[in-house]
Design an enzyme around this catalytic site. Structure first.
Site, mmCIF file in Angstrom:
data_model
loop_
_atom_site.group_PDB
_atom_site.id
_atom_site.type_symbol
_atom_site.label_atom_id
_atom_site.label_comp_id
_atom_site.label_asym_id
_atom_site.label_seq_id
_atom_site.Cartn_x
_atom_site.Cartn_y
_atom_site.Cartn_z
ATOM 1 N N LEU A 60 -5.735 -2.134 -5.766
ATOM 2 C CA LEU A 60 -5.691 -3.441 -6.407
ATOM 3 C C LEU A 60 -6.659 -4.429 -5.756
ATOM 4 O O LEU A 60 -6.869 -5.528 -6.274
ATOM 5 C CB LEU A 60 -4.275 -4.022 -6.343
ATOM 6 C CG LEU A 60 -3.232 -3.387 -7.252
ATOM 7 C CD1 LEU A 60 -1.859 -3.989 -6.972
ATOM 8 C CD2 LEU A 60 -3.605 -3.564 -8.717
ATOM 9 N N ALA A 76 -1.161 -1.706 -3.018
ATOM 10 C CA ALA A 76 -1.143 -0.407 -3.705
ATOM 11 C C ALA A 76 -2.225 0.526 -3.144
ATOM 12 O O ALA A 76 -3.074 1.030 -3.874
ATOM 13 C CB ALA A 76 -1.296 -0.577 -5.217
ATOM 14 N N GLY A 121 -4.738 -0.169 -1.617
ATOM 15 C CA GLY A 121 -6.075 -0.742 -1.727
ATOM 16 C C GLY A 121 -6.677 -0.738 -3.116
ATOM 17 O O GLY A 121 -7.692 -1.401 -3.342
ATOM 18 N N GLY A 131 3.279 -2.419 0.814
ATOM 19 C CA GLY A 131 2.467 -1.799 -0.227
ATOM 20 C C GLY A 131 1.944 -2.753 -1.271
ATOM 21 O O GLY A 131 1.647 -2.335 -2.398
ATOM 22 N N LYS A 163 -10.600 -0.787 -3.332
ATOM 23 C CA LYS A 163 -10.884 0.641 -3.399
ATOM 24 C C LYS A 163 -11.043 1.093 -4.848
ATOM 25 O O LYS A 163 -10.466 0.498 -5.760
ATOM 26 C CB LYS A 163 -9.777 1.441 -2.710
ATOM 27 C CG LYS A 163 -9.741 1.227 -1.209
ATOM 28 C CD LYS A 163 -8.716 2.139 -0.547
ATOM 29 C CE LYS A 163 -8.734 1.949 0.964
ATOM 30 N NZ LYS A 163 -7.708 2.787 1.639
ATOM 31 N N TYR A 204 6.099 5.699 14.716
ATOM 32 C CA TYR A 204 4.654 5.530 14.703
ATOM 33 C C TYR A 204 4.047 5.930 16.050
ATOM 34 O O TYR A 204 4.391 5.363 17.102
ATOM 35 C CB TYR A 204 4.271 4.086 14.381
ATOM 36 C CG TYR A 204 4.825 3.531 13.085
ATOM 37 C CD1 TYR A 204 5.209 4.377 12.041
ATOM 38 C CD2 TYR A 204 4.960 2.160 12.897
ATOM 39 C CE1 TYR A 204 5.707 3.856 10.860
ATOM 40 C CE2 TYR A 204 5.454 1.636 11.710
ATOM 41 C CZ TYR A 204 5.839 2.500 10.702
ATOM 42 O OH TYR A 204 6.340 1.983 9.525
#
Length: 298
Positions: free
Chosen positions: A205, A201, A203, A198, A208, A51
């Site tokens: 769920l 998912a 967002g 996750g 979004k 990262y």
């Protein structure tokens, strides 16, 4: 906050963990956010040397100077940046792991890592050599426990049978129930914990608009989101619902939630105080969409 043993290790991890990947470049702002999480009972903080070319480890290390004994630091290894900085190559070799851990220790400003994870894996890897590297680091006291981050059932099976991994980090949510077919029962049998990522998912769920996700259509994603809202109502309870769905699995020791903002942290902290879903509510969620299955790397 509830705490769970990570596999057969001595680590007790908070059931809500802080996924650090999305943190920005402001070390002071990151430190404030990370300290708020720790003060609320979150103790497991997950990063990776990949990262931001190691800068994510650096910001986490800076934040916890003076509070190191209160936190569990998890990081990952296996992706080696090219010298020109324009990408990375997969390198799970023993020499590379033994070299890379020294850089992670320096960036994290610590002399040990609580959980060191292989950041991927294939059947073509020198798996025994990789395991030897982790075992040596554990013997040297540079790591307390080790695991893998993988969604490949065939790779997971190899590490279950050949190593002493404490955990597997994998994607798992209402819209990604692939681990239920083979991975979760196998890991439960061998007392190896799952760190679930996750859960939101991406967002869809939570907050979004519906869009295709894995092999699910927009309509199926909408069905799942509607089921979540039906069970939860609106607002914070939506986050509580998707998180609790994941944590209903006894093999899941912690839900690793990506956190970047104060609002996301507040939702994660509140989820730790959620009311558990009833069996009927869990069943309603599971009926919303058919379970998916792994098609590759079985």
């Amino acid at each position: 906050m509830k705490y769970n043993q990570l596999g057969k290790s001595a680590l007790q991890v908070s059931e809500i963990s802080f996924g650090c990947m999305s943190l920005g470049n402001d070390h002071a702002a990151n430190a404030r956010l990370l300290h708020r999480a720790l003060d609320a009972g979150i103790t497991l903080f997950d990063t990776a040397d990949l990262y931001e070319k190691g800068e994510n480890e650096t910001t986490v290390g800076k934040a916890f100077q003076g509070r190191r004994q209160q936190v569990l630091l998890a990081t990952k290894v296996g992706n080696q940046w090219r010298t020109d900085g324009r990408g990375w190559d997969w390198n799970p070799s023993k020499p590379y792991i033994l070299q890379a851990v020294e850089h992670s220790l320096r960036r994290l400003q610590t002399d040990y890592i609580d959980l060191y994870q292989l950041h991927g894996g294939t059947l073509e890897d020198p798996i025994d050599e990789t395991i030897e590297a982790f075992e040596r680091l554990q013997e040297q006291g540079k790591i307390r426990a080790y695991g893998i981050s993988s969604i490949r059932p065939n790779v997971i099976r190899e590490y279950v049978s050949r190593s002493r991994i404490a955990s597997v980090m994998m994607q798992y949510s209402l819209l990604d129930r692939r681990p239920e077919e083979s991975c979760l029962p196998l890991l439960q049998e061998h007392q190896i914990s799952v760190l679930a990522r996750g859960s939101y998912a991406q967002g869809v769920l939570v907050d979004k608009p519906a869009q295709p996700y894995l092999n699910y259509s927009v309509e199926e994603v909408q069905q799942a989101a509607t089921a979540v809202k039906h069970v939860a109502g609106n607002g914070q309870k939506i986050v509580d619902t998707v998180v609790d769905f994941v944590l209903q699995q006894p093999v899941v020791a912690s839900a690793v939630l990506g956190i970047r903002t104060d609002e996301q942290l507040a939702a994660a902290i509140q989820a730790a105080a959620r009311l558990p879903l009833s069996p009927a509510e869990v069943a309603a969620l599971r009926r919303a969409v058919p379970p998916s299955r792994y098609e590759l790397h079985r």
